[in-house]
Design a protein around this motif. Structure first.
Motif, PDB file in Angstrom:
ATOM      1  N   ASN A 194     -39.776  13.393 -31.598  1.00  0.00           N
ATOM      2  CA  ASN A 194     -39.404  14.457 -32.534  1.00  0.00           C
ATOM      3  C   ASN A 194     -40.175  15.734 -32.257  1.00  0.00           C
ATOM      4  OD1 ASN A 194     -37.296  13.629 -34.403  1.00  0.00           O
ATOM      5  ND2 ASN A 194     -38.701  12.037 -35.062  1.00  0.00           N
ATOM      6  N   ASP A 198     -38.305  19.134 -31.303  1.00  0.00           N
ATOM      7  CA  ASP A 198     -38.467  20.255 -32.232  1.00  0.00           C
ATOM      8  C   ASP A 198     -39.954  20.446 -32.529  1.00  0.00           C
ATOM      9  OD1 ASP A 198     -38.352  22.234 -34.098  1.00  0.00           O
ATOM     10  OD2 ASP A 198     -37.388  21.035 -35.661  1.00  0.00           O
ATOM     11  N   SER A 200     -41.512  22.722 -33.828  1.00  0.00           N
ATOM     12  CA  SER A 200     -41.799  23.361 -35.117  1.00  0.00           C
ATOM     13  C   SER A 200     -42.017  22.335 -36.222  1.00  0.00           C
ATOM     14  CB  SER A 200     -40.660  24.298 -35.512  1.00  0.00           C
ATOM     15  OG  SER A 200     -39.503  23.555 -35.889  1.00  0.00           O
ATOM     16  N   GLU A 202     -39.782  21.230 -38.184  1.00  0.00           N
ATOM     17  CA  GLU A 202     -38.887  21.494 -39.315  1.00  0.00           C
ATOM     18  C   GLU A 202     -37.766  20.471 -39.417  1.00  0.00           C
ATOM     19  OE1 GLU A 202     -37.542  25.469 -38.893  1.00  0.00           O
ATOM     20  OE2 GLU A 202     -39.515  26.372 -39.200  1.00  0.00           O
ATOM     21  N   THR A 203     -37.409  19.843 -38.304  1.00  0.00           N
ATOM     22  CA  THR A 203     -36.354  18.827 -38.318  1.00  0.00           C
ATOM     23  C   THR A 203     -36.868  17.566 -37.648  1.00  0.00           C
ATOM     24  OG1 THR A 203     -35.441  19.518 -36.177  1.00  0.00           O
ATOM     25  CG2 THR A 203     -34.594  20.623 -38.151  1.00  0.00           C
ATOM     26  N   ARG A 204     -36.150  16.469 -37.881  1.00  0.00           N
ATOM     27  CA  ARG A 204     -36.467  15.200 -37.243  1.00  0.00           C
ATOM     28  C   ARG A 204     -35.183  14.677 -36.586  1.00  0.00           C
ATOM     29  NH1 ARG A 204     -41.012  12.552 -38.690  1.00  0.00           N
ATOM     30  NH2 ARG A 204     -39.986  10.510 -38.623  1.00  0.00           N
ATOM     31  N   PRO A 205     -34.835  15.225 -35.414  1.00  0.00           N
ATOM     32  CA  PRO A 205     -33.553  14.883 -34.797  1.00  0.00           C
ATOM     33  C   PRO A 205     -33.477  13.466 -34.253  1.00  0.00           C
ATOM     34  CG  PRO A 205     -34.834  16.312 -33.360  1.00  0.00           C
ATOM     35  CD  PRO A 205     -35.576  16.253 -34.655  1.00  0.00           C
ATOM     36  N   ARG A 207     -33.927   9.425 -34.482  1.00  0.00           N
ATOM     37  CA  ARG A 207     -34.074   8.255 -35.334  1.00  0.00           C
ATOM     38  C   ARG A 207     -33.907   7.016 -34.467  1.00  0.00           C
ATOM     39  NH1 ARG A 207     -35.309  11.781 -38.194  1.00  0.00           N
ATOM     40  NH2 ARG A 207     -34.792  12.197 -40.381  1.00  0.00           N
TER      41      ARG A 207
END
Length: 390
Positions: A194, A198, A200, A202-205, A207
């Motif tokens: 992750n 990203d 930053s 800010e997201t957790r693309p 999984r």
């Protein structure tokens, strides 16, 4: 007081350097000073002393550093620090001295110290999980006590002179460390991938697939149990191949585009791949194919676990000292040395670079130990300093 010093503030700050010193110095001493012998060696085969020290010495302390730092985060409980960490280090040391010299007369006292060390580690991870009601990481509470049981049994067989049985249990202990590696990587990998996708945060693309996350470790654990329960059948070989297939399937976790080539991502993928290759070699050997089982064992012990441990040292070492997840050059060099060491150890036995045959044992051990030295030089200052802002 020790609690005021950064190195005593968290398990990994003290235990990772201790494990690195052991991994760097013990193989070097065995090769350069002893010529793979041991000055106080008696009836216990030196090969078993060597294996025991790598498993319960270097990797045992690396596991302690990871779990005593990670479990408090997972359970939101206070972490061990100060004199508690120092006491664990003191418990760990007698076994390392016995293993350095191959001192048979120290088997029992060193075994008692190693048993106490693993018992304290088990208590330090199980109790917070019980208090917090956290069952997500309960597998560690099963396999660490299992390692404790293997340690006691190996020492007992050494005392009794049952060296064939102790060799089987050392094999099982190595495989259980692969299980623990798979469990650890399944947790670290989520954070690392992750971050790569990203930075930053800010997201957790990413999984992970639950089945893929747990299958490799579960099948490897089944193989470890089959080594003991069905040693004279082909069941362990088939289970080793099944575990290898699960590790190969798990490579799909790292199909993430250009972010794969971030060093920390690539290294975890490499450790996973070497786990599959090592288990595949062991399985094929067990089915009678012309593949040396020892080759698979060294791919696992030197390659998969060596890469995984140094990756955890580097990734956790940066995050837990407040630094950004960008691996320094020392980590890159250390990882390259691990790969070179495995290649030097394995390739001459496959008929490649045959001119190294005979020298490859010492060369591989020295290169492997140098990898831990390089990591230690790069990261020890981080462990000794207060946290930095990333």
């Amino acid at each position: 007081m020790t609690t005021e010093r950064p190195i005593f503030s968290e398990g990994l700050r003290l235990f990772f350097p201790a494990a690195a010193i052991h991994g760097a110095m013990w193989p070097l001493i065995w090769v350069v000073l002893y010529g793979f012998g041991m000055p106080l060696a008696g009836e216990v085969p030196t090969s078993q002393w060597h294996a025991h020290e790598m498993i319960f010495g270097t990797y045992g302390m690396a596991l302690a550093g990871f779990l005593t730092s990670a479990v408090p985060e997972w359970t939101n409980t206070p972490r061990l620090r100060g004199n508690a960490l120092l006491a664990m280090l003191i418990l760990w040391l007698p076994g390392r001295l016995a293993g350095l010299f191959g001192a048979d007369w120290m088997i029992i006292p060193a075994g008692l110290a190693d048993t106490a060390f693993l018992a304290v580690l088990a208590w330090a991870i199980i109790l917070p999980m019980i208090r917090s009601g956290n069952r997500n990481h309960a597998a560690f509470g099963v396999w660490v006590p299992a390692m404790l049981g293997l340690e006691v049994s190996i020492r007992a067989f050494w005392v009794l002179g049952f060296f064939d049985l102790s060799a089987v249990l050392l094999h099982c202990a190595l495989v259980l460390f692969v299980v623990l590696m798979a469990l650890s990587m399944s947790r670290i990998n989520v954070v690392v991938i992750n971050n790569a996708l990203d930075p930053s945060g800010e997201t957790r693309p990413y999984r992970p697939h639950p089945g893929r996350r747990n299958l490799a470790g579960a099948l490897t654990a089944a193989y470890a149990m089959a080594i003991i329960v069905l040693p004279n059948s082909q069941a362990p070989a088939f289970l080793a191949l099944a575990a290898a297939a699960a590790f190969f399937d798990r490579q799909a976790e790292w199909f993430i585009g250009r972010a794969l080539f971030r060093a920390e991502v690539l290294l975890l993928a490499g450790a996973n791949l070497l786990s599959g290759l090592g288990l595949a070699a062991i399985g094929l050997s067990g089915l009678g194919l012309p593949v040396a089982s020892s080759m698979g064992m060294h791919v696992l012990s030197m390659g998969a676990l060596g890469l995984a441990v140094l990756a955890v040292f580097s990734i956790a070492g940066l995050r837990h000292t407040g630094r950004a997840l960008y691996l320094p050059r020392s980590s890159h060099v250390a990882f390259a040395l691990i790969i070179i060491a495995v290649a030097v150890r394995v390739l001459p036995e496959l008929g490649i670079v045959e001119f190294l045959f005979g020298l490859h044992y010492a060369m591989a051990a020295m290169i492997w130990g140098t990898a831990f030295t390089v990591w230690l030089i790069g990261f020890l200052p981080f462990m000794l300093e207060p946290n930095q802002q990333s």
